[in-house]
Design a protein around this motif. Sequence first.
Motif, PDB file in Angstrom:
ATOM      1  N   MET A 271      35.362  45.143  39.928  1.00 33.37           N
ATOM      2  CA  MET A 271      36.571  45.641  39.285  1.00 33.37           C
ATOM      3  C   MET A 271      36.249  46.729  38.269  1.00 33.37           C
ATOM      4  N   GLU A 272      35.162  46.543  37.522  1.00 37.86           N
ATOM      5  CA  GLU A 272      34.788  47.553  36.532  1.00 37.86           C
ATOM      6  C   GLU A 272      34.405  48.858  37.221  1.00 37.86           C
ATOM      7  N   SER A 273      33.720  48.748  38.358  1.00 37.15           N
ATOM      8  CA  SER A 273      33.366  49.946  39.114  1.00 37.15           C
ATOM      9  C   SER A 273      34.618  50.680  39.579  1.00 37.15           C
ATOM     10  N   ALA A 274      35.627  49.907  40.041  1.00 40.44           N
ATOM     11  CA  ALA A 274      36.875  50.531  40.484  1.00 40.44           C
ATOM     12  C   ALA A 274      37.630  51.147  39.313  1.00 40.44           C
ATOM     13  N   ARG A 275      37.580  50.478  38.153  1.00 39.98           N
ATOM     14  CA  ARG A 275      38.269  51.022  36.967  1.00 39.98           C
ATOM     15  C   ARG A 275      37.654  52.358  36.556  1.00 39.98           C
ATOM     16  N   VAL A 276      36.319  52.396  36.525  1.00 37.93           N
ATOM     17  CA  VAL A 276      35.646  53.630  36.142  1.00 37.93           C
ATOM     18  C   VAL A 276      35.970  54.749  37.117  1.00 37.93           C
ATOM     19  N   TYR A 301      33.549  37.894  48.186  1.00 41.44           N
ATOM     20  CA  TYR A 301      33.090  39.065  47.448  1.00 41.44           C
ATOM     21  C   TYR A 301      33.124  40.313  48.326  1.00 41.44           C
ATOM     22  N   ARG A 302      32.613  40.184  49.562  1.00 37.57           N
ATOM     23  CA  ARG A 302      32.589  41.343  50.452  1.00 37.57           C
ATOM     24  C   ARG A 302      34.002  41.776  50.847  1.00 37.57           C
ATOM     25  N   ILE A 303      34.906  40.821  51.010  1.00 38.95           N
ATOM     26  CA  ILE A 303      36.291  41.166  51.335  1.00 38.95           C
ATOM     27  C   ILE A 303      36.928  41.935  50.176  1.00 38.95           C
ATOM     28  N   LEU A 304      36.690  41.461  48.954  1.00 40.38           N
ATOM     29  CA  LEU A 304      37.213  42.168  47.781  1.00 40.38           C
ATOM     30  C   LEU A 304      36.586  43.553  47.674  1.00 40.38           C
ATOM     31  N   GLN A 305      35.304  43.656  47.937  1.00 37.09           N
ATOM     32  CA  GLN A 305      34.626  44.944  47.868  1.00 37.09           C
ATOM     33  C   GLN A 305      35.210  45.939  48.873  1.00 37.09           C
ATOM     34  N   GLU A 306      35.402  45.491  50.107  1.00 35.44           N
ATOM     35  CA  GLU A 306      35.958  46.377  51.128  1.00 35.44           C
ATOM     36  C   GLU A 306      37.396  46.754  50.791  1.00 35.44           C
ATOM     37  N   SER A 307      38.162  45.828  50.223  1.00 41.73           N
ATOM     38  CA  SER A 307      39.548  46.129  49.863  1.00 41.73           C
ATOM     39  C   SER A 307      39.606  47.204  48.781  1.00 41.73           C
ATOM     40  N   LEU A 308      38.777  47.079  47.749  1.00 42.87           N
ATOM     41  CA  LEU A 308      38.756  48.086  46.692  1.00 42.87           C
ATOM     42  C   LEU A 308      38.227  49.421  47.198  1.00 42.87           C
ATOM     43  N   THR A 309      37.251  49.369  48.118  1.00 44.75           N
ATOM     44  CA  THR A 309      36.741  50.605  48.707  1.00 44.75           C
ATOM     45  C   THR A 309      37.845  51.355  49.436  1.00 44.75           C
ATOM     46  N   ASN A 310      38.664  50.611  50.192  1.00 45.69           N
ATOM     47  CA  ASN A 310      39.767  51.240  50.913  1.00 45.69           C
ATOM     48  C   ASN A 310      40.786  51.854  49.952  1.00 45.69           C
ATOM     49  N   VAL A 311      41.041  51.159  48.825  1.00 46.71           N
ATOM     50  CA  VAL A 311      41.980  51.705  47.843  1.00 46.71           C
ATOM     51  C   VAL A 311      41.463  53.030  47.301  1.00 46.71           C
ATOM     52  N   LEU A 312      40.205  53.058  46.888  1.00 48.61           N
ATOM     53  CA  LEU A 312      39.642  54.283  46.316  1.00 48.61           C
ATOM     54  C   LEU A 312      39.569  55.403  47.348  1.00 48.61           C
ATOM     55  N   ARG A 313      39.256  55.042  48.582  1.00 48.17           N
ATOM     56  CA  ARG A 313      39.067  56.058  49.614  1.00 48.17           C
ATOM     57  C   ARG A 313      40.390  56.654  50.066  1.00 48.17           C
ATOM     58  N   HIS A 314      41.425  55.813  50.209  1.00 52.79           N
ATOM     59  CA  HIS A 314      42.661  56.275  50.838  1.00 52.79           C
ATOM     60  C   HIS A 314      43.819  56.475  49.858  1.00 52.79           C
TER      61      HIS A 314
END
Length: 384
Positions: A271-276, A301-314
């Motif tokens: 979450m902190e990585s996504a916030r930054v 953890y991996r599901i949350l990671q992929e979900s946040l990755t998709n948010v940042l990417r798209h």
Amino acid sequence: MVRLLSPLTRGTTYTRLLHLWVPMLLVSVWLYVFPGQPWGPAVPLIPLGLIPAVRLGEGVQAQLLLTPGEQDPGFSVRPSATWRDRFRTVLWLEARMALGALAVFSTVWFPILTYDLTAAAFGHAVTDNPVMSIAHPHWAYGFLAPLPLIAMYASVVGLGELVTAVARRLLGPSAAERVAALEERTEQLLERTRIARELHDSIGHALTVAVVQAGAARAAGDPAFTDRALLAIEDTGRAALEDLERVLAVLRESRRPASGRPTLVEADRLMESARVSGAKIDAELTGPLENVPGPVSREGYRILQESLTNVLRHAGSVPVRIRIAVDDRTLCLEVRNPLTAEIPGPGRGSGLRGIRERAALLGGSARTGPDDGDWQVHVELPLR
């Protein structure tokens, strides 16, 4: 003619003959001590074949001598697991000895017959050969001299093929061994799929964060913001390198269990990585995350990671609502963000497919797609 003589140039012909000769060395010692009991060596083979490790040794010998160089010769190289395998091993030992006796007879007596026929052609009587006696020598015996050598050649090649076929039949894997091999192969394929998914999620997340941070720092033109962006890239890259080294270690040592994979207890780092990176995270965590079983927590953890990755990417810098709830039976994870035109529709993208596969592997369920104006990832995983 070349085809008929080609076995003479193959090393397999001679290794198979050696395989047939090996047990006959022990038989020759027995016959020297007990010349009147030629059947004696066959009796100890019965209890010997019932020893589980004997099947392993015979399988290794068969691979090395009967089918040298073949990738999958079809021999079992495991100890006997059932009584059926033990009885098959006993039959194999008896068959190997019988075929070995024929091989010894053909390689010893056929050359002797050729010698005696040649001697008879030159006028010498043959009286000491128990297989053949020639009291009246004649030059015509010279025409018969090559026949025993031809018979020996045919028997050596034929017995080599026969002993290989018998070995595949009696030393081949049983039904239980085939099932075990299939299960092992399935586990290997599942492990490969899991490793590919791990790399996709971890490295994909790190690269997405790096790209977003670099673009934001370049656009902002603020040294302080650039420093924070570089720090975030460094932290995310270091975590990705740790994941990469761990996965490579598993690949180098295929039997080494995977360890050190992050769990939902470390969700704050994501979450902190996504916030930054610009996402506005609104997180709500309820229930004891530390009590979630290891496999469920790691996949979550991996599901949350992929979900946040998709948010940042798209979607970029948008508000993101994260809800993680743990009760006695279920882990519920939900990630929602405003729907944008760039977010892929349901059913497309390897990341979304990976989320559904992870959930299904644990007996859970996953829904991804538009929901009431938001893009939603909703996952439920059973804890038992």
